[in-house]
Write a protein that holds these residues in place. Sequence first.
Motif, PDB file in Angstrom:
ATOM      1  N   ALA A 163       4.986  -8.480   6.323  1.00 11.27           N
ATOM      2  CA  ALA A 163       4.073  -8.481   7.460  1.00 11.27           C
ATOM      3  C   ALA A 163       3.084  -7.329   7.353  1.00 11.27           C
ATOM      4  O   ALA A 163       1.920  -7.475   7.665  1.00 11.27           O
ATOM      5  N   GLY A 164       3.525  -6.158   6.921  1.00 13.99           N
ATOM      6  CA  GLY A 164       2.646  -5.004   6.786  1.00 13.99           C
ATOM      7  C   GLY A 164       1.551  -5.251   5.774  1.00 13.99           C
ATOM      8  O   GLY A 164       0.397  -4.919   5.971  1.00 13.99           O
ATOM      9  N   THR A 165       1.898  -5.870   4.652  1.00  7.18           N
ATOM     10  CA  THR A 165       0.927  -6.154   3.612  1.00  7.18           C
ATOM     11  C   THR A 165      -0.080  -7.179   4.113  1.00  7.18           C
ATOM     12  O   THR A 165      -1.268  -7.065   3.872  1.00  7.18           O
ATOM     13  N   THR A 219     -13.383   0.356   5.432  1.00  6.25           N
ATOM     14  CA  THR A 219     -12.850   0.706   4.110  1.00  6.25           C
ATOM     15  C   THR A 219     -11.899   1.893   4.227  1.00  6.25           C
ATOM     16  O   THR A 219     -10.810   1.876   3.651  1.00  6.25           O
ATOM     17  N   VAL A 220     -12.295   2.893   4.992  1.00  2.00           N
ATOM     18  CA  VAL A 220     -11.427   4.057   5.207  1.00  2.00           C
ATOM     19  C   VAL A 220     -10.148   3.625   5.914  1.00  2.00           C
ATOM     20  O   VAL A 220      -9.041   4.034   5.535  1.00  2.00           O
ATOM     21  N   LEU A 221     -10.281   2.781   6.929  1.00  4.97           N
ATOM     22  CA  LEU A 221      -9.114   2.288   7.660  1.00  4.97           C
ATOM     23  C   LEU A 221      -8.177   1.534   6.724  1.00  4.97           C
ATOM     24  O   LEU A 221      -6.960   1.715   6.767  1.00  4.97           O
ATOM     25  N   LYS A 222      -8.718   0.716   5.855  1.00  5.85           N
ATOM     26  CA  LYS A 222      -7.906  -0.022   4.884  1.00  5.85           C
ATOM     27  C   LYS A 222      -7.144   0.959   3.988  1.00  5.85           C
ATOM     28  O   LYS A 222      -5.959   0.784   3.731  1.00  5.85           O
ATOM     29  N   GLU A 223      -7.826   2.008   3.520  1.00  2.15           N
ATOM     30  CA  GLU A 223      -7.169   3.004   2.667  1.00  2.15           C
ATOM     31  C   GLU A 223      -6.035   3.705   3.418  1.00  2.15           C
ATOM     32  O   GLU A 223      -4.954   3.916   2.872  1.00  2.15           O
ATOM     33  N   VAL A 224      -6.291   4.059   4.676  1.00  3.38           N
ATOM     34  CA  VAL A 224      -5.266   4.717   5.489  1.00  3.38           C
ATOM     35  C   VAL A 224      -4.072   3.782   5.694  1.00  3.38           C
ATOM     36  O   VAL A 224      -2.910   4.205   5.554  1.00  3.38           O
ATOM     37  N   MET A 225      -4.350   2.525   5.999  1.00  4.30           N
ATOM     38  CA  MET A 225      -3.268   1.562   6.210  1.00  4.30           C
ATOM     39  C   MET A 225      -2.462   1.349   4.929  1.00  4.30           C
ATOM     40  O   MET A 225      -1.235   1.240   4.973  1.00  4.30           O
ATOM     41  N   ASP A 253       2.531   2.522   1.964  1.00  2.00           N
ATOM     42  CA  ASP A 253       3.231   3.128   0.825  1.00  2.00           C
ATOM     43  C   ASP A 253       4.263   4.145   1.303  1.00  2.00           C
ATOM     44  O   ASP A 253       5.389   4.179   0.803  1.00  2.00           O
ATOM     45  N   VAL A 254       3.882   4.972   2.271  1.00  2.00           N
ATOM     46  CA  VAL A 254       4.801   5.985   2.801  1.00  2.00           C
ATOM     47  C   VAL A 254       6.007   5.314   3.453  1.00  2.00           C
ATOM     48  O   VAL A 254       7.156   5.716   3.223  1.00  2.00           O
ATOM     49  N   VAL A 255       5.757   4.295   4.258  1.00  2.00           N
ATOM     50  CA  VAL A 255       6.851   3.587   4.920  1.00  2.00           C
ATOM     51  C   VAL A 255       7.780   2.963   3.878  1.00  2.00           C
ATOM     52  O   VAL A 255       9.003   3.041   4.000  1.00  2.00           O
ATOM     53  N   HIS A 256       7.197   2.376   2.834  1.00  5.78           N
ATOM     54  CA  HIS A 256       8.002   1.761   1.777  1.00  5.78           C
ATOM     55  C   HIS A 256       8.869   2.816   1.077  1.00  5.78           C
ATOM     56  O   HIS A 256      10.059   2.596   0.847  1.00  5.78           O
ATOM     57  N   GLU A 257       8.282   3.977   0.765  1.00  4.79           N
ATOM     58  CA  GLU A 257       9.038   5.053   0.113  1.00  4.79           C
ATOM     59  C   GLU A 257      10.159   5.563   1.020  1.00  4.79           C
ATOM     60  O   GLU A 257      11.276   5.783   0.566  1.00  4.79           O
ATOM     61  N   GLN A 258       9.848   5.754   2.299  1.00  2.72           N
ATOM     62  CA  GLN A 258      10.864   6.245   3.225  1.00  2.72           C
ATOM     63  C   GLN A 258      11.976   5.226   3.403  1.00  2.72           C
ATOM     64  O   GLN A 258      13.140   5.591   3.518  1.00  2.72           O
TER      65      GLN A 258
END
Length: 109
Positions: A2-4, A51-57, A62-67
């Motif tokens: 869902a996040g992706t 574009t910036v928002l997409k990069e932040v998301m 990635d952070v959520v996946h790593e955690q």
Amino acid sequence: SAGTHHISHHAFMAVQVQEQAQVQSFVTKSPDNEIIKETNKEFQSLADDMTVLKEVMTDMADVVHEQDADLRAVAPQVYKAEVKVEQGNVELRHAEIHQNHARTKCVVL
């Protein structure tokens, strides 16, 4: 996931806004040239923000996946520690019972 899917939607929206800005830029032969130029700037700014928002998301995903991976790795260790603590508590109760019996014998003697 869902996040992706959510991130992909934001990327799609950014591309759509950029395409709208390009379409607007072709209309510069209109007598309202200054208004169109200002609108183009606003669309480009919006596209840049998207574009910036997409990069932040993407970074956030990635952070959520790593955690999530870290938490999955830690969970079995937490369970093992919980079991060992419970075993320790049982052993302490047994030791207390034995100690109380030993005191009783000392008092009786």
